[in-house]
Design a protein around this motif. Sequence first.
Motif, PDB file in Angstrom:
ATOM      1  N   SER A 136      42.521  37.801  39.101  1.00 11.56           N
ATOM      2  CA  SER A 136      43.415  37.080  38.369  1.00 11.56           C
ATOM      3  C   SER A 136      43.636  35.655  38.702  1.00 11.56           C
ATOM      4  O   SER A 136      43.765  34.728  37.655  1.00 11.56           O
ATOM      5  CB  SER A 136      44.765  37.845  38.513  1.00 11.56           C
ATOM      6  N   GLU A 137      43.628  35.338  39.851  1.00  9.00           N
ATOM      7  CA  GLU A 137      43.677  34.014  40.123  1.00  9.00           C
ATOM      8  C   GLU A 137      42.616  33.003  40.009  1.00  9.00           C
ATOM      9  O   GLU A 137      42.758  32.005  39.676  1.00  9.00           O
ATOM     10  CB  GLU A 137      43.888  33.913  41.712  1.00  9.00           C
ATOM     11  N   HIS A 138      41.472  33.710  39.610  1.00  9.07           N
ATOM     12  CA  HIS A 138      40.258  33.100  39.099  1.00  9.07           C
ATOM     13  C   HIS A 138      40.257  33.106  37.576  1.00  9.07           C
ATOM     14  O   HIS A 138      38.838  32.914  37.130  1.00  9.07           O
ATOM     15  CB  HIS A 138      39.260  33.362  39.912  1.00  9.07           C
ATOM     16  N   GLY A 139      41.188  33.478  36.886  1.00 10.17           N
ATOM     17  CA  GLY A 139      41.140  33.679  35.432  1.00 10.17           C
ATOM     18  C   GLY A 139      40.812  34.841  35.017  1.00 10.17           C
ATOM     19  O   GLY A 139      40.484  34.833  33.703  1.00 10.17           O
ATOM     20  N   ARG A 140      40.263  35.870  35.736  1.00  9.82           N
ATOM     21  CA  ARG A 140      39.981  37.320  35.048  1.00  9.82           C
ATOM     22  C   ARG A 140      41.256  38.293  35.034  1.00  9.82           C
ATOM     23  O   ARG A 140      41.254  39.000  35.882  1.00  9.82           O
ATOM     24  CB  ARG A 140      38.933  37.810  35.845  1.00  9.82           C
ATOM     25  N   GLN A 141      41.943  37.825  33.967  1.00 14.34           N
ATOM     26  CA  GLN A 141      43.404  38.588  33.996  1.00 14.34           C
ATOM     27  C   GLN A 141      43.273  39.885  33.485  1.00 14.34           C
ATOM     28  O   GLN A 141      44.074  41.053  33.723  1.00 14.34           O
ATOM     29  CB  GLN A 141      44.276  37.838  32.952  1.00 14.34           C
ATOM     30  N   ASP A 197      38.099  37.950  53.059  1.00 13.08           N
ATOM     31  CA  ASP A 197      39.218  36.977  53.699  1.00 13.08           C
ATOM     32  C   ASP A 197      40.680  37.558  53.156  1.00 13.08           C
ATOM     33  O   ASP A 197      41.566  37.505  53.796  1.00 13.08           O
ATOM     34  CB  ASP A 197      38.879  35.515  53.162  1.00 13.08           C
ATOM     35  N   ARG A 198      40.464  37.852  51.842  1.00 10.50           N
ATOM     36  CA  ARG A 198      41.784  38.283  51.272  1.00 10.50           C
ATOM     37  C   ARG A 198      42.297  39.768  51.747  1.00 10.50           C
ATOM     38  O   ARG A 198      43.403  39.734  52.216  1.00 10.50           O
ATOM     39  CB  ARG A 198      41.636  38.327  49.844  1.00 10.50           C
ATOM     40  N   PHE A 199      41.337  40.653  52.044  1.00 13.04           N
ATOM     41  CA  PHE A 199      41.535  42.025  52.983  1.00 13.04           C
ATOM     42  C   PHE A 199      42.358  41.526  54.191  1.00 13.04           C
ATOM     43  O   PHE A 199      43.294  41.928  54.531  1.00 13.04           O
ATOM     44  CB  PHE A 199      40.298  42.658  53.099  1.00 13.04           C
ATOM     45  N   LYS A 200      41.747  40.441  54.982  1.00 12.50           N
ATOM     46  CA  LYS A 200      42.285  40.283  56.311  1.00 12.50           C
ATOM     47  C   LYS A 200      43.740  39.435  56.094  1.00 12.50           C
ATOM     48  O   LYS A 200      44.500  39.653  56.942  1.00 12.50           O
ATOM     49  CB  LYS A 200      41.354  39.288  56.937  1.00 12.50           C
ATOM     50  N   THR A 201      44.032  38.757  55.187  1.00 15.28           N
ATOM     51  CA  THR A 201      45.148  38.089  54.808  1.00 15.28           C
ATOM     52  C   THR A 201      46.271  39.093  54.442  1.00 15.28           C
ATOM     53  O   THR A 201      47.377  38.936  55.152  1.00 15.28           O
ATOM     54  CB  THR A 201      44.918  36.960  53.808  1.00 15.28           C
ATOM     55  N   GLN A 227      44.052  41.137  41.898  1.00 18.07           N
ATOM     56  CA  GLN A 227      45.014  40.007  42.044  1.00 18.07           C
ATOM     57  C   GLN A 227      44.223  38.486  42.402  1.00 18.07           C
ATOM     58  O   GLN A 227      44.439  37.436  41.962  1.00 18.07           O
ATOM     59  CB  GLN A 227      46.136  40.162  43.173  1.00 18.07           C
ATOM     60  N   LEU A 228      43.077  38.875  43.117  1.00 14.73           N
ATOM     61  CA  LEU A 228      41.991  37.705  43.478  1.00 14.73           C
ATOM     62  C   LEU A 228      41.400  37.129  42.257  1.00 14.73           C
ATOM     63  O   LEU A 228      41.259  36.017  42.096  1.00 14.73           O
ATOM     64  CB  LEU A 228      41.033  38.242  44.454  1.00 14.73           C
TER      65      LEU A 228
END
Length: 561
Positions: free
Chosen positions: A179-184, A147-151, A176-177
């Motif tokens: 990172s948004e879920h806490g995996r910096q 979904d993020r690839f498509k966006t 980036q995805l």
Amino acid sequence: MLRVLKDKSASGEQCRRRRPSGVESPSFAFACKQTASCLLALIVLLCGVLYAQQDVITEIVIHGNRRIPADTIRGRIFTHAGDIYDQAAIERDFNSLWNTGYFEDIRFEREQTPKGWRIHIYVKERPTIREIDYLGLNSVSKSDVLDRFKTDKVGLSPESQYDPTKVKKAEVVIKQLLSEHGRQFATVKTEVRPLPPAAVNVTFVVKEGPKVKVGKIRFEGNQHVSSQALKRAMKNLKPIGLPHSIFLENLFAKTYDASKLEEDTERVRAEFQNRGFFKVLIPDPKTEIRDTGHPGGHIPLIMGGPGKAVDITFHIEEGERYKLGSITFKNNKAIQNAAALRGLFPMKDGDIFSREKVAKGLENLRKAYGAIGYINFAIPDTSFDEQKKLINLTIDVDEGKQFYVRRIEFQGNTTTRDKVIRREIAQEEGQPYNQHLWEISLLRLNQLGYFEQLKPDDPNVTEKHLDEKNGQVDLTLKVHEKGKNSIGLNGGVSGLEGAFVGISYSTNNFLGLGETLSVQASIGNAQRNLSFGFTEPYLFDRPIQGGFTIYTQKYNFTASS
């Protein structure tokens, strides 16, 4: 050619030496000279033709293509058989083929033939991606990544051509995805495995690293607004707990997302501005990462494992507190009653200035003008009275033209007929645009239950095409239909009916006409029921509801006894 010219000149001299003998006529020398000139021109023309024939492109041959047809490649270049060879045109053809992105190597060669040049184009196609795998991806699902690839328009998918640039972009998007879920601290590497003859498998190897939580949130410099109130204003990163409780408000820390910190900073700023501190200064928050938990062995649910947390510190300069001085209007021609416009703002002169209340007043003003066909107007001009600590607002109502609705169209209604939607629309074509009527129309459509929730303030629901010159607007309503059919199956044993089985079917949008249809059947040892119902909400295309229900019931008292 010079040699030919020289030969023709010698013949002329001989002709002139024979002239005294009287054998030749006086015009003989002129005839010889004219013949030599014609012969010279013919020789020059033939040489030019032969030279031009040698520079003609006789054939274009494609080599190395597998999936892409040769005609497709020829269609991408501008040089054709029969053209004169031009080095600049060949370079242009090379760039045209390279920009297609189909090839990872291109080479042009030319071959001399008796009739001209033969152009050879050697290409090496990019391999095709057969499969994309993700190793070590646990915090997000594969569907989330797709979904993020498509966006983000990555353009990487199975059966597409392998492009190293797109693969690198995919790595950035995955990081980036995560990172948004806490995996910096996640790392993403790509492994490419060739598959003969011209394909590859792409594997993204992910090492997510420790999950980063939000640690302590501190505020420095806030004298008139409590830290607890500022923390409540943070929607994204504040801890989870029971609101307004002393000990249970900060039970669970949220996952840290750097992209959400800017939004929370703006919410903290808005909290100050809603309390009159309009010129509050809040620089970028300071973040500090620290280790948390117990390294090594730990007891689950009691002792946390090793991890990381981010402490956030806000440095605040509150400034002075301002009150509302006055709100004035100018260029308000359509609604000239300034008192009525002033009443749209839920704030009196002399009250503590509130950014939220000003925004609410502007929204009310937009609706008031939208109800009479005016769509565009400007934002207020703010002036400060530093001596009295007052803020004066001057709203320049740039009304523009009054817009009339020219056309109303619908998108996404694959089953529901247009007339079913149109009869719920209170806004009529040819009438002035009325924002209030349009919102009522969306509310009525939501009550039907045919579509996903339609929000008036969502730009993806209503699309407006303005014709500024003629003062007309086209409205396009985008809907997403949801399931309208219901099928049920039941059965059991009871003392009254004995063993029974039943089936039911109902729809609230039969054939997309907005009609309700229901069928129920139940068969048992002692009882049999059958019913059929139909409802038409717009009888004879009028808002009159009509319907009927037909049913039959049969009891077998012998079987029940």
